[in-house]
Design an enzyme around this catalytic site. Sequence first.
Site, PDB file in Angstrom:
ATOM      1  CB  CYS A   2       9.290  14.601   8.179  1.00 40.10           C
ATOM      2  SG  CYS A   2      10.578  14.743   6.945  1.00 40.10           S
ATOM      3  NE  ARG A  27       5.085  10.418   9.984  1.00 44.36           N
ATOM      4  CZ  ARG A  27       3.952  10.526   9.328  1.00 44.36           C
ATOM      5  NH1 ARG A  27       2.921   9.861   9.714  1.00 44.36           N
ATOM      6  NH2 ARG A  27       3.863  11.311   8.282  1.00 44.36           N
ATOM      7  CD1 TRP A  74      13.657   8.529   6.162  1.00 39.76           C
ATOM      8  CD2 TRP A  74      13.034   9.531   4.268  1.00 39.76           C
ATOM      9  NE1 TRP A  74      13.891   7.671   5.124  1.00 39.76           N
ATOM     10  CE2 TRP A  74      13.522   8.246   3.967  1.00 39.76           C
ATOM     11  CE3 TRP A  74      12.589  10.341   3.224  1.00 39.76           C
ATOM     12  CZ2 TRP A  74      13.569   7.749   2.670  1.00 39.76           C
ATOM     13  CZ3 TRP A  74      12.637   9.860   1.937  1.00 39.76           C
ATOM     14  CH2 TRP A  74      13.119   8.566   1.658  1.00 39.76           C
ATOM     15  CG  ASN A 100       6.058  15.095   6.206  1.00 39.40           C
ATOM     16  OD1 ASN A 100       6.898  14.769   5.363  1.00 39.40           O
ATOM     17  ND2 ASN A 100       5.154  14.261   6.691  1.00 39.40           N
ATOM     18  N   GLY A 101       7.305  17.227   3.606  1.00 40.58           N
ATOM     19  CA  GLY A 101       6.939  17.403   2.201  1.00 40.58           C
ATOM     20  C   GLY A 101       8.100  17.989   1.428  1.00 40.58           C
ATOM     21  CD  GLU A 483       6.184  -8.522   1.135  1.00 43.14           C
ATOM     22  OE1 GLU A 483       6.394  -7.736   0.197  1.00 43.14           O
ATOM     23  OE2 GLU A 483       6.129  -8.153   2.317  1.00 43.14           O
ATOM     24  CE  LYS A 487       8.667  -7.000   4.606  1.00 38.62           C
ATOM     25  NZ  LYS A 487       7.685  -6.566   3.692  1.00 38.62           N
ATOM     26  CD  GLU A 490      10.952  -3.690   3.166  1.00 35.04           C
ATOM     27  OE1 GLU A 490      10.285  -2.683   2.928  1.00 35.04           O
ATOM     28  OE2 GLU A 490      10.428  -4.729   3.648  1.00 35.04           O
ATOM     29  CG  HIS A 506      14.677 -17.549 -19.380  1.00 27.51           C
ATOM     30  ND1 HIS A 506      14.955 -18.043 -20.632  1.00 27.51           N
ATOM     31  CD2 HIS A 506      13.535 -18.151 -18.983  1.00 27.51           C
ATOM     32  CE1 HIS A 506      14.007 -18.901 -20.991  1.00 27.51           C
ATOM     33  NE2 HIS A 506      13.130 -18.985 -19.997  1.00 27.51           N
ATOM     34  CE  LYS A 605       4.404   0.682   8.461  1.00 30.11           C
ATOM     35  NZ  LYS A 605       4.624  -0.659   7.907  1.00 30.11           N
TER      36      LYS A 605
HETATM   37  C1  G6P Z   1       7.377   2.059   2.214  1.00 26.37           C
HETATM   38  C2  G6P Z   1       7.329   1.028   3.310  1.00 26.37           C
HETATM   39  C3  G6P Z   1       6.819  -0.298   2.748  1.00 26.37           C
HETATM   40  C4  G6P Z   1       5.476  -0.105   2.077  1.00 26.37           C
HETATM   41  C5  G6P Z   1       5.531   0.994   1.013  1.00 26.37           C
HETATM   42  C6  G6P Z   1       4.144   1.364   0.522  1.00 26.37           C
HETATM   43  O1  G6P Z   1       8.366   1.726   1.292  1.00 26.37           O
HETATM   44  O2  G6P Z   1       8.617   0.832   3.862  1.00 26.37           O
HETATM   45  O3  G6P Z   1       6.692  -1.244   3.795  1.00 26.37           O
HETATM   46  O4  G6P Z   1       5.076  -1.305   1.496  1.00 26.37           O
HETATM   47  O5  G6P Z   1       6.114   2.176   1.556  1.00 26.37           O
HETATM   48  O6  G6P Z   1       3.443   1.932   1.586  1.00 26.37           O
HETATM   49  P1  G6P Z   1       1.876   1.976   1.717  1.00 26.37           P
HETATM   50  O7  G6P Z   1       1.644   2.674   3.022  1.00 26.37           O
HETATM   51  O8  G6P Z   1       1.363   2.765   0.551  1.00 26.37           O
HETATM   52  O9  G6P Z   1       1.386   0.582   1.700  1.00 26.37           O
END
Ligand code: G6P
Length: 610
Positions: A2, A27, A74, A100-101, A483, A487, A490, A506, A605
């Site tokens: 948030c 965020r 969020w 937020n929290g 990764e 990507k 996501e 496997h 984020k």
């Molecule tokens: C969220 C973001 C990712 C990120 C992860 C860890 O899931 O969408 O892109 O890798 O958090 O975030 P951090 O800020 O701890 O790297």
Amino acid sequence: MCGIIGYIGNKNCVPLLIEGLKRLEYRGYDSAGIGVIKDGQSIIVKNKGKVSELQAKVEQLDLEANIGLGHTRWATHGIPNEINAHPHQNSDGTIFLIHNGIIENYKPLKKILSQEGYKFSSETDTEVIAHLIDSFLKKGFDFFKATRLALLEIEGTYGLAVLYTREPDKIIVARKGSPIILGIGNNENFVASDVSAVLAHTKNVIYLEDGEIALLKKDDYLVRTITDDEVIKEVQEISMTLDEIDKGGYPHFMLKEIMEQPESLRNSIRGRLLLEEGTAKLGGLDNIIDDLLDVDRFIITACGTSWHAGLVAEYMFEQFIRIPTEVEYASEFRYRNPVINKRDAVFFISQSGETADTLAALRETKLRGGIAIGICNVVGSSIARESDSGVYIHAGPEIGVASTKAFTSQLIVLALITLLIARRKNLSLENGREIAKAISRIPDQVAEILKLNDKIEEIAEKFKDAKNFLYLGRGYNFPVALEGALKLKEISYIHAEGYPAAEMKHGPIALIDENMPVVFIAPKDATYDKIISNIQEVKARGGRIIAIASEGDEEIKDLVEYVIYIPHTIAMLKPILTVIPLQLLAYHIAVKKGLNVDQPRNLAKSVTVE
Ligand code: G6P
């Protein structure tokens, strides 16, 4: 997660709040709201969906006020709808707040308050705070004390800002577990969950620590602990500029961030590489470097993309430093009663420096006496501040939800750390120089790969309708397979899996047919011949293959449908190069599918809840 913004001063706060919310939208963004005090009355406007929709609604009201709060939500408790959006208020609307929290004990508190006659209108945990403050006001406490006492009853996490119509010259702000800052202006002050929301107005900020509560007036502030001790806070000046957080002419933050990697990598390396001595200089590790030479074990914890960076570091640390290294999801680590002792060095990798699980893992480590090292991007973030020592990656603000430039900067900083420690142990000058030189060439090599953008866009066009993708790599490039798959899923919502190429036999091999694109990360390295065999296995089953290969590799061309070449570098640095085409591939596929790449559905984020 948030986003929080608040203003007190002489200006009309409404456009300021909307502008701040737009900066914070990345965020978390399932709903948004603002609340202001005008002529002693609270006015709340909320909306499901984007800030732009809220803005349209607000503009119809012709609203003006000098004090107010704004929030992007969020959802954690209660579906994303208008009622559950913040601000939340008490029954007569005299108190309203944004949060937020997560309030962990909201159910018992709600029960007690309901028994006292309080009526709840939302499904959120946040609403209990408004009624709880109200209950203390009714006992005769002033606004500040009533809020402080209410917060003492609360278990869980909060970054919080509260307004009270009967004391309309104050914002009360508190922090426990969720970041919040005060922005100090000239005859005006701000509160925000993130400096980017206030940067257009002031560069002077105060970071609240956990357990602190602030009273903010337009020309004054006061900070105390929640248990009512005085706290003297330092005003810090932010060096980040607004330009740095703008899109810089690109259609999306994600593309901008992919394209600026030569620069962000240069920034990560700047002043840290000693080419002649074949080593690195990292001031943030000075206080613990001697201890690091002698630890029994490295542990790396992180989440998401940062966890993938940790997996690459495991290969680096074990190859060059020869100290056993474990990598674990922070969320698993913190809850499994981990064995940590004084001779363990634990790395916390986090772009935001605020990820709740990583922060909790850090606190657990400190409690148990391990050496805590933060690898963060956001300066002054919680993980950065609470670590014993650490290294900033200096990638600059990353706004796109899918992490790109932070990942490559994390990798290059982890390579610098490897070089520094390995040279202090037993890496030769010659080998150290070779690594240092290879690191120094990386930014230009990344720039070379980025020139392939058009070609990668063409490949994306061919594969945009695929339902599944498989990414395969070995050794240093296995985490890159993870990764690449992350990507894609996501931002394009295509199901994708990353696997160590040898493990394909496997299980995933059963999925391969003419509809399955398989991305092989196959640069020339020690496992090259083996990965060519894996490519043959996929080809024999009709799979469509895209290969990331080393320039000059003609052999691979005949085996695959598309090949993207990357320049030569040493094995430990290859992931920084091989991941770039995968970032672009995911980006173009998502854009071609018409999706919102910067704000993919359901993701945030900065994940500041567990
Ligand atoms: C969220 C973001 C990712 C990120 C992860 C860890 O899931 O969408 O892109 O890798 O958090 O975030 P951090 O800020 O701890 O790297």
